[in-house]
Design an enzyme around this catalytic site. Sequence first.
Site, PDB file in Angstrom:
ATOM      1  N   SER A 150     131.250   6.332  72.115  1.00 48.27           N
ATOM      2  CA  SER A 150     132.156   6.956  73.080  1.00 48.27           C
ATOM      3  C   SER A 150     133.420   7.466  72.369  1.00 48.27           C
ATOM      4  O   SER A 150     133.324   8.299  71.475  1.00 48.27           O
ATOM      5  CB  SER A 150     132.452   5.956  74.204  1.00 48.27           C
ATOM      6  OG  SER A 150     132.998   6.599  75.310  1.00 48.27           O
ATOM      7  N   ASP A 226     123.937   8.045  81.863  1.00 45.77           N
ATOM      8  CA  ASP A 226     125.308   7.620  81.555  1.00 45.77           C
ATOM      9  C   ASP A 226     126.262   8.319  82.532  1.00 45.77           C
ATOM     10  O   ASP A 226     126.331   9.553  82.565  1.00 45.77           O
ATOM     11  CB  ASP A 226     125.573   8.054  80.090  1.00 45.77           C
ATOM     12  CG  ASP A 226     126.973   7.747  79.589  1.00 45.77           C
ATOM     13  OD1 ASP A 226     127.905   7.679  80.402  1.00 45.77           O
ATOM     14  OD2 ASP A 226     127.114   7.629  78.363  1.00 45.77           O
ATOM     15  N   HIS A 260     125.839   4.020  79.719  1.00 45.82           N
ATOM     16  CA  HIS A 260     126.882   4.080  78.684  1.00 45.82           C
ATOM     17  C   HIS A 260     127.123   2.719  78.013  1.00 45.82           C
ATOM     18  O   HIS A 260     127.944   2.612  77.120  1.00 45.82           O
ATOM     19  CB  HIS A 260     128.186   4.556  79.345  1.00 45.82           C
ATOM     20  CG  HIS A 260     129.237   5.047  78.390  1.00 45.82           C
ATOM     21  ND1 HIS A 260     129.086   6.188  77.631  1.00 45.82           N
ATOM     22  CD2 HIS A 260     130.469   4.553  78.061  1.00 45.82           C
ATOM     23  CE1 HIS A 260     130.173   6.385  76.888  1.00 45.82           C
ATOM     24  NE2 HIS A 260     131.024   5.394  77.129  1.00 45.82           N
TER      25      HIS A 260
HETATM   26  N1  LIG Z   1     136.603   0.163  82.000  1.00 47.49           N
HETATM   27  C1  LIG Z   1     136.148   1.509  82.194  1.00 47.49           C
HETATM   28  C2  LIG Z   1     134.965   1.794  81.353  1.00 47.49           C
HETATM   29  C3  LIG Z   1     135.282   1.689  79.923  1.00 47.49           C
HETATM   30  C4  LIG Z   1     134.024   1.667  79.126  1.00 47.49           C
HETATM   31  O1  LIG Z   1     132.911   1.924  79.586  1.00 47.49           O
HETATM   32  N2  LIG Z   1     134.216   1.357  77.892  1.00 47.49           N
HETATM   33  C5  LIG Z   1     133.123   1.359  76.972  1.00 47.49           C
HETATM   34  C6  LIG Z   1     133.456   2.306  75.853  1.00 47.49           C
HETATM   35  S1  LIG Z   1     133.895   3.900  76.501  1.00 47.49           S
HETATM   36  C7  LIG Z   1     132.900  -0.026  76.429  1.00 47.49           C
HETATM   37  O2  LIG Z   1     132.352  -0.175  75.357  1.00 47.49           O
HETATM   38  N3  LIG Z   1     133.345  -1.048  77.144  1.00 47.49           N
HETATM   39  C8  LIG Z   1     133.333  -2.405  76.670  1.00 47.49           C
HETATM   40  C9  LIG Z   1     132.023  -3.129  76.787  1.00 47.49           C
HETATM   41  O3  LIG Z   1     131.099  -2.643  77.447  1.00 47.49           O
HETATM   42  O4  LIG Z   1     131.913  -4.216  76.181  1.00 47.49           O
HETATM   43  C10 LIG Z   1     135.771   1.680  83.634  1.00 47.49           C
HETATM   44  O5  LIG Z   1     135.808   0.709  84.326  1.00 47.49           O
HETATM   45  O6  LIG Z   1     135.430   2.801  84.022  1.00 47.49           O
END
Ligand SMILES: N[C@@H](CCC(=O)N[C@@H](CS)C(=O)NCC(=O)O)C(=O)O
Length: 283
Positions: A150, A226, A260
């Site tokens: 991402s 995604d 995602h």
């Molecule tokens: N927190 C955001 C999403 C953020 C998100 O999806 N982050 C990804 C990278 S873009 C991630 O790796 N999150 C941490 C995880 O899944 O451990 C939301 O609620 O929309």
Amino acid sequence: MSDELELISATKSFGGWLKRYKHRSDALHCDMIFAIYLPPAAEEKSVPLLWWLSGLTCTDENFMQKAGAQRIAAELGIAIICPDTSPRGTELPGEHERYDFGSGAGFYVNATESPWNRHYHMYDYVTEELPALLETHFPLNGKAAISGHSMGGHGALICALKNPGRYTSVSAFAPICNPSQCPWGEFAFTGYLGKDKTDWREWDACELVKSHGSDLALMVDQGDADNFYQDGQLKPEALQAACKEAEVPLTLRMQPGYDHSYFFIASFIDNHLRYHAHHLRSA
Ligand SMILES: N[C@@H](CCC(=O)N[C@@H](CS)C(=O)NCC(=O)O)C(=O)O
């Protein structure tokens, strides 16, 4: 440069060691934590290194806990470094209010706008300061590959595109391919780099491909379920068009049904590790 490391934890994993360290960063003007996985081979010889740049909201821990990369990294004899995703311990106005800007969201750029420009130099941190520190402290053989997810997938792409010859290979999971043209990127780049979009070009993978080309082929996996892809945040088609225009080889694999999350990353990380191992070995 301060080159002292404070060991926070050491956990044995697949015969190797997952270690977390704290150190003072001169590039970011704050204390930082990173995680490094050292495969069993690192006990006897120097090993190649895979950089992993994580996405929004992550720390050094998400990838190491969720991607399931250690088993294959141990088998292949590859170390993996996971930096954090932004400066920490700072209290800039509004820094912790949004998940897509400020803490957890450094975008791997060098901010020029006040007040972000004092601390938010994540590009310098991951391409200059941290490599020098790792070289001093760990048994690394100088060969490096880079990948990420991402925001970090885009970070991996721009680090590779801006540093020809530095990495043997680059890959990305669901990267934000064209940040100048998506809501996440537009907000973050305005904050970090200012309103003049010509200043954004050197930080946008699609623009870099068009202006500089690439010495490396690019490899990208993208899940078609995604939600961020469906909402137009990721834009792999823009990267495809830029690569076509610049005649840069791109392998873009649309993976049906994947979202995602780290479940998607865990499903394809073995393939990426083997891809990088092949290039690291033959470099
Ligand atoms: N927190 C955001 C999403 C953020 C998100 O999806 N982050 C990804 C990278 S873009 C991630 O790796 N999150 C941490 C995880 O899944 O451990 C939301 O609620 O929309």
